[in-house]
Design a protein around this motif. Sequence first.
Motif, PDB file in Angstrom:
ATOM      1  N   GLN A   1      -5.816  -2.989   5.439  1.00 45.06           N
ATOM      2  CA  GLN A   1      -6.935  -2.147   5.002  1.00 45.06           C
ATOM      3  C   GLN A   1      -6.861  -1.776   3.524  1.00 45.06           C
ATOM      4  OE1 GLN A   1      -6.802   1.162   7.738  1.00 45.06           O
ATOM      5  NE2 GLN A   1      -8.016   0.080   9.279  1.00 45.06           N
ATOM      6  N   ARG A   2      -5.659  -1.468   3.030  1.00 46.95           N
ATOM      7  CA  ARG A   2      -5.539  -0.923   1.673  1.00 46.95           C
ATOM      8  C   ARG A   2      -4.822  -1.837   0.689  1.00 46.95           C
ATOM      9  NH1 ARG A   2      -3.673   5.117   2.857  1.00 46.95           N
ATOM     10  NH2 ARG A   2      -5.167   5.635   4.467  1.00 46.95           N
ATOM     11  N   GLY A   3      -4.148  -2.862   1.187  1.00 48.55           N
ATOM     12  CA  GLY A   3      -3.367  -3.724   0.308  1.00 48.55           C
ATOM     13  C   GLY A   3      -2.002  -3.118   0.054  1.00 48.55           C
ATOM     14  N   ALA A   4      -1.206  -3.817  -0.739  1.00 46.83           N
ATOM     15  CA  ALA A   4       0.181  -3.414  -0.968  1.00 46.83           C
ATOM     16  C   ALA A   4       0.329  -2.303  -1.995  1.00 46.83           C
ATOM     17  CB  ALA A   4       0.998  -4.630  -1.403  1.00 46.83           C
ATOM     18  N   VAL A   5      -0.701  -2.088  -2.821  1.00 48.52           N
ATOM     19  CA  VAL A   5      -0.605  -1.087  -3.893  1.00 48.52           C
ATOM     20  C   VAL A   5      -1.257   0.201  -3.393  1.00 48.52           C
ATOM     21  CG1 VAL A   5      -1.093  -0.597  -6.320  1.00 48.52           C
ATOM     22  CG2 VAL A   5      -0.674  -2.948  -5.586  1.00 48.52           C
ATOM     23  N   ASP A   6      -0.434   1.018  -2.728  1.00 50.29           N
ATOM     24  CA  ASP A   6      -0.931   2.202  -2.039  1.00 50.29           C
ATOM     25  C   ASP A   6       0.222   3.198  -1.874  1.00 50.29           C
ATOM     26  OD1 ASP A   6      -3.187   3.302  -0.104  1.00 50.29           O
ATOM     27  OD2 ASP A   6      -1.291   3.458   1.000  1.00 50.29           O
ATOM     28  N   PRO A   7      -0.067   4.498  -1.966  1.00 45.84           N
ATOM     29  CA  PRO A   7       1.019   5.479  -1.842  1.00 45.84           C
ATOM     30  C   PRO A   7       1.719   5.447  -0.486  1.00 45.84           C
ATOM     31  CG  PRO A   7      -1.129   6.583  -1.933  1.00 45.84           C
ATOM     32  CD  PRO A   7      -1.353   5.140  -2.257  1.00 45.84           C
ATOM     33  N   GLN A   8       0.944   5.256   0.604  1.00 51.45           N
ATOM     34  CA  GLN A   8       1.571   5.196   1.929  1.00 51.45           C
ATOM     35  C   GLN A   8       2.449   3.969   2.072  1.00 51.45           C
ATOM     36  OE1 GLN A   8      -2.078   6.262   4.474  1.00 51.45           O
ATOM     37  NE2 GLN A   8      -0.335   6.545   5.833  1.00 51.45           N
ATOM     38  N   VAL A   9       2.029   2.863   1.460  1.00 52.54           N
ATOM     39  CA  VAL A   9       2.846   1.644   1.499  1.00 52.54           C
ATOM     40  C   VAL A   9       4.176   1.904   0.787  1.00 52.54           C
ATOM     41  CG1 VAL A   9       3.025  -0.754   0.692  1.00 52.54           C
ATOM     42  CG2 VAL A   9       0.891   0.064   1.733  1.00 52.54           C
ATOM     43  N   ALA A  10       4.118   2.538  -0.377  1.00 57.50           N
ATOM     44  CA  ALA A  10       5.354   2.855  -1.111  1.00 57.50           C
ATOM     45  C   ALA A  10       6.272   3.737  -0.273  1.00 57.50           C
ATOM     46  CB  ALA A  10       5.014   3.537  -2.435  1.00 57.50           C
ATOM     47  N   ALA A  11       5.709   4.769   0.357  1.00 54.33           N
ATOM     48  CA  ALA A  11       6.506   5.677   1.185  1.00 54.33           C
ATOM     49  C   ALA A  11       7.136   4.934   2.358  1.00 54.33           C
ATOM     50  CB  ALA A  11       5.633   6.825   1.687  1.00 54.33           C
ATOM     51  N   GLN A  12       6.350   4.063   3.004  1.00 53.83           N
ATOM     52  CA  GLN A  12       6.878   3.307   4.145  1.00 53.83           C
ATOM     53  C   GLN A  12       7.921   2.280   3.710  1.00 53.83           C
ATOM     54  OE1 GLN A  12       3.878   1.780   6.843  1.00 53.83           O
ATOM     55  NE2 GLN A  12       2.847   3.769   6.954  1.00 53.83           N
ATOM     56  N   MET A  13       7.772   1.723   2.517  1.00 53.67           N
ATOM     57  CA  MET A  13       8.785   0.796   1.992  1.00 53.67           C
ATOM     58  C   MET A  13      10.112   1.529   1.796  1.00 53.67           C
ATOM     59  SD  MET A  13       6.616  -1.403  -0.842  1.00 53.67           S
ATOM     60  CE  MET A  13       8.077  -2.211  -1.548  1.00 53.67           C
ATOM     61  N   ALA A  14      10.054   2.725   1.197  1.00 53.44           N
ATOM     62  CA  ALA A  14      11.280   3.501   0.947  1.00 53.44           C
ATOM     63  C   ALA A  14      11.956   3.892   2.261  1.00 53.44           C
ATOM     64  CB  ALA A  14      10.965   4.738   0.106  1.00 53.44           C
ATOM     65  N   ALA A  15      11.160   4.361   3.219  1.00 57.65           N
ATOM     66  CA  ALA A  15      11.706   4.738   4.525  1.00 57.65           C
ATOM     67  C   ALA A  15      12.240   3.504   5.252  1.00 57.65           C
ATOM     68  CB  ALA A  15      10.631   5.435   5.359  1.00 57.65           C
ATOM     69  N   GLY A  16      11.504   2.397   5.147  1.00 52.82           N
ATOM     70  CA  GLY A  16      11.894   1.176   5.846  1.00 52.82           C
ATOM     71  C   GLY A  16      13.188   0.580   5.334  1.00 52.82           C
ATOM     72  N   VAL A  17      13.373   0.552   4.027  1.00 57.62           N
ATOM     73  CA  VAL A  17      14.617  -0.013   3.483  1.00 57.62           C
ATOM     74  C   VAL A  17      15.791   0.909   3.785  1.00 57.62           C
ATOM     75  CG1 VAL A  17      14.664   0.897   1.080  1.00 57.62           C
ATOM     76  CG2 VAL A  17      15.513  -1.419   1.586  1.00 57.62           C
TER      77      VAL A  17
END
Length: 181
Positions: free
Chosen positions: A69-85
């Motif tokens: 829906q939003r693509g990779a450049v998104d604040p929620q994506v960044a937050a989920q990347m940090a939590a995921g790693v």
Amino acid sequence: MSSTATEVVRLLTVNGGTLAVAESLTGGLVAAEITSVPGASKVFQGSVTAYATELKHRLLGVDATLLAQRGAVDPQVAAQMAAGVRTALGADWGIATTGVAGPDPQDGQAVGTVYVAVDGPFTEGAGSASGGKVRRLRLNGDRAEIRMESVRSVLALLLEELAGEQTGNERAQDTERNGGF
């Protein structure tokens, strides 16, 4: 090697914390900056460079619907990347970068739009450094400058959280020494 990276490694070492990094637009530069610090092996778990959008979902657990829906450049994506790693590599702290370094816009986002995120442990009573924090950046410059400023910014955000954790811990120790007052 930056003084910020040195201070991040120092604070993680003092606190016995570990760090994992998820990178997109920075392509491994954050991990390189951290590992340039002597002693980084005590605290650095590793990194995932998930340049392809699909890898953000498959390796870091970023919600596929969010990415669609939003693509990779998104604040929620960044937050989920940090939590995921943080989860994937078993670290106390996770940091992430995602954005548009150029030369062309991506996912409807202008060149220089970057999100950096930190995800850390819940610190009882401290109030900060709990869960995740995301910062939106609007960067100018060429591709290399945008990428390097993204590295500096994500390390600065982590340092703020680590310093907040340190202050919270010192306050808690002071309270204990002073009979709880």
